[in-house]
Design a protein around this motif. Structure first.
Motif: not given
Length: 328
Positions: A221-248
């Motif tokens: 667990i590192t700061q950079e990897q955690v932030l990347t996962f939570l902000l930009k993951s395209k497969v985790f349904p609670r990441s910000i990117y995934y949520c906004i993509a679902e809205v689209a």
């Protein structure tokens, strides 16, 4: 479909998602306080900041004690940030759309509402709190499962999904922002190093992301990897990117969706172009503020385009009935 109906379904989804996230957050915070030494424990104050209602809270209480925060976040029906308020609003929205949502979902939501009300004192008990909140989470997931499996795939379902993912993206951005605020400051102090991983784990667990992070990233667990996962993951349904993509995805079939989709695409482009390694404390806070502004603008545009409240503000609907909007 009536504009007032899709607006009600939209807010049903948002309040149900808000209740589930609030229950998860309180549970995780309770466990975090047990894992960290008292000198560096974040206490209960960050939960008030996550809700964005600090001023209102301070108008009622003069400290951030466990009892006061839990009263404000769980039991106070007048608090817009409380679990009880969210469940009451979700039930009221479901009650007015009982002919649109499955009967079984309404029954489960009604049962959840009365369970949460009847046993609400459990939230103040350390030994009963986890079971109480976990039961609420399970009910929310059951209701979402019923809605997903039995609703017609029409305009109502599209707005159910849109509401859920906008609320989830908003809560995710708030959790990341507040949870990392003190943590990022502490990383430079040697005495905090043994507890850094515990705190980053709490950020992941606040979003129920810990196991999926380990499965996807497969590194420490590192700061950079955690932030990347939570902000930009395209497969985790609670990441910000995934949520906004679902809205689209759910907005795309709707008529007159160009303005909403334009805002969504701006948010997705911003997420993809941002490197987590470039985000330090202040820049991360400003960046998440920008994401929240995008989410607010998307919600406002949905309101103005599709919902009765927004249309009435613009032109009193230009219809004698005042509430009909043919989406299909």
């Amino acid at each position: 479909m009536l504009a007032r109906v899709i607006e009600t379904i939209y807010w049903l989804a948002r309040y149900l998602e808000r209740a589930e996230n609030s229950a998860r957050l309180i549970n995780v915070n309770s466990h975090l306080l047990l894992d960290l030494p008292k000198g560096i424990s974040p206490g209960w104050e960050p939960l008030i900041d996550i809700t964005g209602t600090r001023e209102q809270y301070l108008s009622l209480y003069n400290d951030f004690s466990e009892a006061h925060v839990l009263t404000y976040l769980v039991t106070d029906i007048k608090s817009p940030a409380s679990l009880r308020f969210a469940l009451n609003a979700a039930r009221e929205n479901a009650r007015t759309t009982r002919d649109v949502i499955p009967q079984e979902a309404w029954e489960q939501l009604n049962t959840l509402y009365f369970y949460a009300s009847d046993y609400i004192s459990y939230a103040q008990h350390k030994t009963k709190r986890f079971s109480y909140l976990n039961t609420i989470i399970t009910y929310c997931q059951t209701i979402n499962g019923l809605l997903a499996d039995t609703m017609n795939r029409d305009a109502g379902y599209l707005f159910l999904q849109i509401g859920r993912y906008i609320e989830r993206a908003d809560m995710s951005s708030r959790i990341i922002d507040v949870r990392t605020k003190n943590l990022l400051t502490q990383n430079n102090h040697l005495e905090f190093h043994p507890f850094v991983n515990i705190q980053w784990m709490s950020v992941l667990k606040s979003m129920t992301a810990y196991q999926m992070y380990r499965r996807e990233v497969q590194v420490n667990i590192t700061q950079e990897q955690v932030l990347t996962f939570l902000l930009k993951s395209k497969v985790f349904p609670r990441s910000i990117y995934y949520c906004i993509a679902e809205v689209a995805r759910n907005t795309h079939p709707l008529p007159k969706s160009e303005a909403v989709l334009s805002l969504i695409n701006q948010a997705l482009t911003s997420l993809l172009s941002t490197q987590a390694s470039d985000l330090r404390q202040q820049s991360l806070h400003m960046y998440l503020d920008q994401i929240q502004v995008f989410l607010t603008q998307i919600g406002d545009e949905l309101d103005n385009t599709y919902f009765l409240s927004g249309q009435c503000r613009q032109s009193t609907m230009q219809q004698t009935s005042g509430d009909i909007k043919d989406l299909y």
